[in-house]
Scaffold this active site. Structure first.
Site, short mmCIF file in Angstrom:
data_model
loop_
_atom_site.label_atom_id
_atom_site.label_comp_id
_atom_site.label_asym_id
_atom_site.label_seq_id
_atom_site.Cartn_x
_atom_site.Cartn_y
_atom_site.Cartn_z
N GLU A 38 -5.16 80.41 52.62
CA GLU A 38 -5.25 81.17 51.38
C GLU A 38 -6.71 81.36 50.97
OE1 GLU A 38 -2.96 78.81 48.72
OE2 GLU A 38 -1.21 78.82 50.03
N GLU A 69 2.56 77.51 51.94
CA GLU A 69 2.10 76.43 52.79
C GLU A 69 3.04 76.20 53.97
OE1 GLU A 69 -0.18 76.54 49.35
OE2 GLU A 69 2.00 76.30 49.45
N PHE A 92 -5.58 72.70 48.67
CA PHE A 92 -5.70 71.34 48.16
C PHE A 92 -4.63 70.49 48.82
CE2 PHE A 92 -7.63 73.84 44.82
CZ PHE A 92 -8.72 73.08 44.42
N HIS A 138 -4.25 68.60 41.83
CA HIS A 138 -5.41 68.96 42.65
C HIS A 138 -6.23 67.74 43.10
CE1 HIS A 138 -4.56 72.61 40.31
NE2 HIS A 138 -5.08 73.29 41.32
#
Length: 346
Positions: A38, A69, A92, A138
């Protein structure tokens, strides 16, 4: 240092630059290397680790993907089975969970299920751990999940030099690798002191990185600090925090930067603990079932008669990573210092 196969000039790099350099070298060296993820193409990644690579190598080698993902990792498994060497980026580490089935059920088992006919030579890059006050979405450190999966390798660098050399080794490996990048130390080593100015990699010996191709072998720990009184086992950001604490307290501690959790350099751990007789384990992830528990068990099983004190662990807490209380959650000088005092008094 490492296995340098092509001598080249060195220049100072932070960890982001070293990772970018590794990807640049491998894209140029091997036409089968593909980057996907991404915002990694035109934008160059949220942390700029892939900046300039799409422009240099084209959209067919470095390309953006949908926000999926599972799709990113699943596509990489197929690419690897086909003969490519994909390097997917998960923006992340906290976002990696939708792709767990592809990693565990497909990538990790492909070689075994196919009796060696197919492999999944893919390296999943992802920033992990604290450092940006990103909280529970995150900032997680999920490395223990992947060390539990047979067929996956787990790598975590602590310096720019190692980041480049290890990443090149991962890309050339024929098995799937999880390559976690500690974002707290992207731009400089972190000593854990909230009230001190941020450091940079400028002038740091391990920030002198060769421009060309070289490898740091998987499964070999790095002696970050030599000592006689105590062994500290750490990886990623915690290597620097532990080193700062030991130096501030004047403890003659030996610090092993594990670098790769799977494969693990058990011989180096044994040799160090047998020499010092004491062991402290430091990691940022939650305590229960964290990788420190495995390390503690290994040290106790293999070095029991050399230990002069119980093995201690300093870790994150068993709670989701808090936004505003990140510095309290993060293993820092106070908690590490208290653990050192306890070990040394026994």
């Amino acid at each position: 240092m490492s296995e340098v196969e092509t001598l080249s000039d060195t220049r100072q790099m932070n960890m982001i630059e070293a990772i970018n350099s590794a990807l640049d070298v491998m894209l140029d060296r091997d036409p089968d290397v593909i980057l996907l993820g991404e915002d990694i193409g035109y934008f160059g990644g949220v942390f700029r680790a892939t900046a300039g690579l799409q422009e240099k190598f084209g959209k067919h080698r470095v390309f953006d993907t949908p926000i999926s993902e599972c799709g990113i990792i699943g596509a990489a498994v197929g690419m690897g089975a086909y003969g490519l060497r994909p390097v997917p980026e998960i923006q992340f580490a906290d976002y990696i969970y939708p792709g767990l089935d592809q990693l565990i059920s497909e990538a990790a088992r492909l070689r075994y299920r196919s009796a060696g006919e197919f492999v999944a030579p893919m390296t999943v890059r992802s920033p992990f751990g604290g450092g940006i006050f990103g909280g529970q979405t995150h900032s997680q450190s999920p490395e223990a999940l992947f060390t539990h999966v047979a067929g996956l390798k787990t790598v975590i660098p602590a310096t720019p030099y190692d980041a480049k050399g290890l990443l090149i080794s991962c890309i050339e490996d024929n098995d799937p690798v999880i390559f976690f990048e500690p974002k707290r130390i992207y731009n400089g080593p972190f000593d854990g002191y909230y009230d001190k100015p941020a450091k940079s990699w400028k002038g740091h010996a391990d920030a002198q990185v060769p421009e060309g191709y070289y490898k740091v072998p998987l499964g070999k720990a790095r002696l970050a600090r030599e000592g006689e009184a105590l062994t500290v086992l750490a990886y990623g950001t915690m290597v620097h925090v532990a080193q700062a604490v030991c130096e501030a307290k004047g403890v003659d501690a030996e610090i092993l930067d594990l670098r790769t959790l799977v494969p693990l350099d058990i011989e180096a751990i044994e040799a160090s603990v047998e020499k010092t007789g004491r062991c402290l384990i430091v990691h940022e992830a939650t305590r229960t079932s964290g990788f420190g528990a495995e390390l503690s068990a290994l040290v106790t099983e293999r070095c029991f008669y050399h230990l002069e004190a119980p093995v201690e662990r300093v870790t994150g807490f068993d709670t989701p990573y808090p936004h505003s209380l990140e510095w309290a959650y993060f293993p820092g000088p106070v908690r590490i210092g208290e653990a050192i005092d306890k070990i040394m008094q026994d």
